[in-house]
Each structure stands twice: as C-alpha cells, then as structure tokens.
Design a protein around this motif. Sequence first.
Motif, PDB file in Angstrom:
ATOM      1  N   LEU A 237      37.919  40.930  37.075  1.00 40.36           N
ATOM      2  CA  LEU A 237      38.572  40.306  35.921  1.00 40.36           C
ATOM      3  C   LEU A 237      38.336  38.795  35.850  1.00 40.36           C
ATOM      4  CD1 LEU A 237      42.091  42.024  35.885  1.00 40.36           C
ATOM      5  CD2 LEU A 237      40.149  42.513  34.388  1.00 40.36           C
ATOM      6  N   LEU A 238      38.205  38.153  37.013  1.00 41.15           N
ATOM      7  CA  LEU A 238      38.265  36.692  37.051  1.00 41.15           C
ATOM      8  C   LEU A 238      36.958  36.000  37.404  1.00 41.15           C
ATOM      9  CD1 LEU A 238      41.719  36.283  38.862  1.00 41.15           C
ATOM     10  CD2 LEU A 238      41.244  36.250  36.399  1.00 41.15           C
ATOM     11  N   ASP A 239      35.955  36.725  37.860  1.00 41.94           N
ATOM     12  CA  ASP A 239      34.717  36.082  38.301  1.00 41.94           C
ATOM     13  C   ASP A 239      34.050  35.360  37.135  1.00 41.94           C
ATOM     14  OD1 ASP A 239      32.989  35.462  40.403  1.00 41.94           O
ATOM     15  OD2 ASP A 239      31.581  37.046  39.832  1.00 41.94           O
ATOM     16  N   ASN A 240      33.908  34.033  37.285  1.00 39.74           N
ATOM     17  CA  ASN A 240      33.269  33.192  36.270  1.00 39.74           C
ATOM     18  C   ASN A 240      33.920  33.308  34.891  1.00 39.74           C
ATOM     19  OD1 ASN A 240      31.229  32.013  37.938  1.00 39.74           O
ATOM     20  ND2 ASN A 240      30.155  33.973  37.900  1.00 39.74           N
ATOM     21  N   LEU A 241      35.207  33.565  34.861  1.00 40.94           N
ATOM     22  CA  LEU A 241      35.943  33.691  33.596  1.00 40.94           C
ATOM     23  C   LEU A 241      35.979  32.357  32.856  1.00 40.94           C
ATOM     24  CD1 LEU A 241      37.806  35.342  31.690  1.00 40.94           C
ATOM     25  CD2 LEU A 241      39.731  34.623  33.137  1.00 40.94           C
ATOM     26  N   MET A 242      35.619  32.383  31.593  1.00 36.56           N
ATOM     27  CA  MET A 242      35.639  31.189  30.743  1.00 36.56           C
ATOM     28  C   MET A 242      36.350  31.512  29.427  1.00 36.56           C
ATOM     29  SD  MET A 242      34.255  28.564  32.252  1.00 36.56           S
ATOM     30  CE  MET A 242      33.650  27.441  30.979  1.00 36.56           C
ATOM     31  N   PRO A 243      36.847  30.500  28.720  1.00 37.05           N
ATOM     32  CA  PRO A 243      37.613  30.740  27.492  1.00 37.05           C
ATOM     33  C   PRO A 243      36.894  31.614  26.464  1.00 37.05           C
ATOM     34  CG  PRO A 243      37.859  28.467  28.163  1.00 37.05           C
ATOM     35  CD  PRO A 243      36.842  29.065  29.092  1.00 37.05           C
TER      36      PRO A 243
ATOM     37  N   TYR B 140      45.758  33.624  32.496  1.00 32.36           N
ATOM     38  CA  TYR B 140      45.074  32.924  33.589  1.00 32.36           C
ATOM     39  C   TYR B 140      44.327  31.700  33.060  1.00 32.36           C
ATOM     40  CZ  TYR B 140      42.928  32.503  38.197  1.00 32.36           C
ATOM     41  OH  TYR B 140      42.560  32.046  39.433  1.00 32.36           O
ATOM     42  N   LEU B 141      43.633  31.874  31.943  1.00 37.65           N
ATOM     43  CA  LEU B 141      42.901  30.763  31.343  1.00 37.65           C
ATOM     44  C   LEU B 141      43.854  29.662  30.871  1.00 37.65           C
ATOM     45  CD1 LEU B 141      40.292  32.864  29.354  1.00 37.65           C
ATOM     46  CD2 LEU B 141      39.711  31.135  31.067  1.00 37.65           C
ATOM     47  N   MET B 142      44.995  30.059  30.337  1.00 41.12           N
ATOM     48  CA  MET B 142      45.960  29.063  29.861  1.00 41.12           C
ATOM     49  C   MET B 142      46.521  28.245  31.019  1.00 41.12           C
ATOM     50  SD  MET B 142      47.893  31.223  26.884  1.00 41.12           S
ATOM     51  CE  MET B 142      48.867  29.869  26.228  1.00 41.12           C
ATOM     52  N   HIS B 143      46.751  28.888  32.154  1.00 41.39           N
ATOM     53  CA  HIS B 143      47.251  28.137  33.315  1.00 41.39           C
ATOM     54  C   HIS B 143      46.172  27.173  33.827  1.00 41.39           C
ATOM     55  CE1 HIS B 143      45.287  29.621  37.037  1.00 41.39           C
ATOM     56  NE2 HIS B 143      46.029  28.746  37.664  1.00 41.39           N
ATOM     57  N   GLU B 144      44.906  27.606  33.753  1.00 39.67           N
ATOM     58  CA  GLU B 144      43.825  26.724  34.196  1.00 39.67           C
ATOM     59  C   GLU B 144      43.726  25.483  33.312  1.00 39.67           C
ATOM     60  OE1 GLU B 144      40.595  29.460  36.529  1.00 39.67           O
ATOM     61  OE2 GLU B 144      40.322  29.262  34.371  1.00 39.67           O
TER      62      GLU B 144
ATOM     63  N   MET C 193      52.207  44.266  39.390  1.00 41.47           N
ATOM     64  CA  MET C 193      52.011  43.722  40.731  1.00 41.47           C
ATOM     65  C   MET C 193      50.996  42.586  40.709  1.00 41.47           C
ATOM     66  SD  MET C 193      53.061  43.899  43.779  1.00 41.47           S
ATOM     67  CE  MET C 193      52.593  43.268  45.380  1.00 41.47           C
ATOM     68  N   ARG C 194      49.926  42.759  39.934  1.00 44.74           N
ATOM     69  CA  ARG C 194      48.900  41.708  39.845  1.00 44.74           C
ATOM     70  C   ARG C 194      49.478  40.429  39.243  1.00 44.74           C
ATOM     71  NH1 ARG C 194      44.609  43.865  36.415  1.00 44.74           N
ATOM     72  NH2 ARG C 194      45.905  43.158  34.701  1.00 44.74           N
ATOM     73  N   LEU C 195      50.235  40.552  38.160  1.00 50.83           N
ATOM     74  CA  LEU C 195      50.815  39.378  37.515  1.00 50.83           C
ATOM     75  C   LEU C 195      51.781  38.666  38.446  1.00 50.83           C
ATOM     76  CD1 LEU C 195      51.253  37.577  35.066  1.00 50.83           C
ATOM     77  CD2 LEU C 195      52.976  39.209  34.249  1.00 50.83           C
TER      78      LEU C 195
END
Length: 286
Positions: free
Chosen positions: A86-92, A142-146, A182-184
Amino acid sequence: MSFTLELGPLSDDAKALAEKELRETPENVKKGIEELKELLKNDPSLSFDTDDEFLIIFLRPCKFYAKSAYELMKRIADFKEKHKNLLDNLMPADEQDGFIKYNVVNVLKDRDHKGRRVLIQNAGSLWDPSKVSADQVFRMLYLMHEAAVLEPETQVRGGVVILDFDGLSTKQVMALTPSVSMRLLSFIQEAMPLRLKEVHIVKQPFIFNMVWNIFKPFIKEKLKGRLFFHGTKMASLHKHMDPSCLPKNYGGVLPEIDYTGANWYPAIQNHLDHMKKMSVCGYAKK
C-alpha cells in the motif's frame, strides 16, 4: 479559495508551548539532531533524509530525545515494510481521484482555538466503499499526515480528527474489517510522527457499536484517553473545540463546509519534494 501549507517559523506562542511540552530549547535541539544523526549513521538498515529540518519532524513528537526518535523511525520503517503493498513509493498523484472526486477526507480551512489542524473523515453515507476502498482511504490519510508534518506549527500543536459517521450503514461497517482497523490503529499508535491530540466521534447511529467493537480491543490507554463520543450533541463537542472555530455542520459559528479535497489537494502538490522524502524513508533498499 485556496489552501497553503504554513512553512514559516513558529509563532511566539508555539515556541513557548514547544519549550514547555517538548523540551525545545536551542541546546536540546542541537543535541537531539547531532545524536540522531549519529544513530542513523551507525544503522545502515535505515534510510532517512538527515537534513536538520527533516529530522526535527521525528524529534519533536519525541521531545528531542534522539533515542526515542530513532525508535520511532524504526517503527515507521517496520510499518512501511509490513504494508509496502500500500505504501511503497506512495505519492499524492496515486490517490488524486480519491481526493478530488470523493468527499471522504477533508480539512478545515483554519486551525482550532488551540492552533491545531483539524481533519475530518466522513465515514458514514458520504463514503461509498465501492468507489473508494478502505485501503484507498488509508492511503489518503497517510498522505495527508505526510503533508501535515511539514508545518512546524502543526508539529508542535498537533492535530485533531473528527470522525463523522452520519448515515453509517452496513456497507461501511462491512468495509471496516478487523485487519483494516488494526492497520489504522497500528499506524496511529506506533508509526505516526504527528501529535494526535484528540479524536472526536460525531453523529454515530446505533449501528456504530459494531464498528466500535471491532476497534476497541486494539486501542491502547493513551489513545483511549483522547477519544470522545458525542453523537448528535454538538454541545458535547464544544467542550473540547470552540464553536468559533467550527462550521455549522458541527454546531459552530462558521459557514457550512463548502469545499472538498479538490480545493486543498493542490497545496499538497506544491510540495512534492517533501512528499518524495517521506515516501522513500524507511528501510534501505537491498
């Protein structure tokens, strides 16, 4: 209307708060940065940018104790590795449609009476899981927190979340599986370098109890003490958040919310260098 991330120096009030709550003095900042750089230098398994301002993102929530910030970074790396699908190299741009087309996550234009950022998650009828999956919602959050951690004022004052369950039905409940929950919670409680001050649950119908029973076993005492349930009683919410800072949607004096992610998404797009730094930090690529 346009949104912008606030990158300027801390206000005088925030400086005083940072010194009081986060041990933020010139001496502690200098020592924390130096020690954290040394810890990272001696651990080639981790890959984080070592610019001073970037390291402060992790030092502030840990009160400038370098070892604690280092442990937080390791937990972030663990979390990103566990959920790399889900998160690898995640961009907006990867979730641009979700931000712009669907009003699932939003942020208030202004900070609250304590200077905190306020995020709203529409988890009831405004969320159609067939159009925006629970995994996509998580990626958006996740992106918003970043993006939020780029703001020094937010690093110090923290954030508040309003979970709006108005119109919650079985289709949303079915999407909030134990693994999603659980993930959140694992992210919030273990791997988020942002000071989450309060979570307010509003407009929840009776069926919400099914959701709560899924989440409840995973919630630790620290977070439990920051969770507040209000139902439709906005006066209860106002004990924590001043009506002068809230829209009419939540019994406040400000106009009803008339903006969505389409309005503030460009503010994130303006800081892609930072988002890339956040995206690639974690374990070093083998």
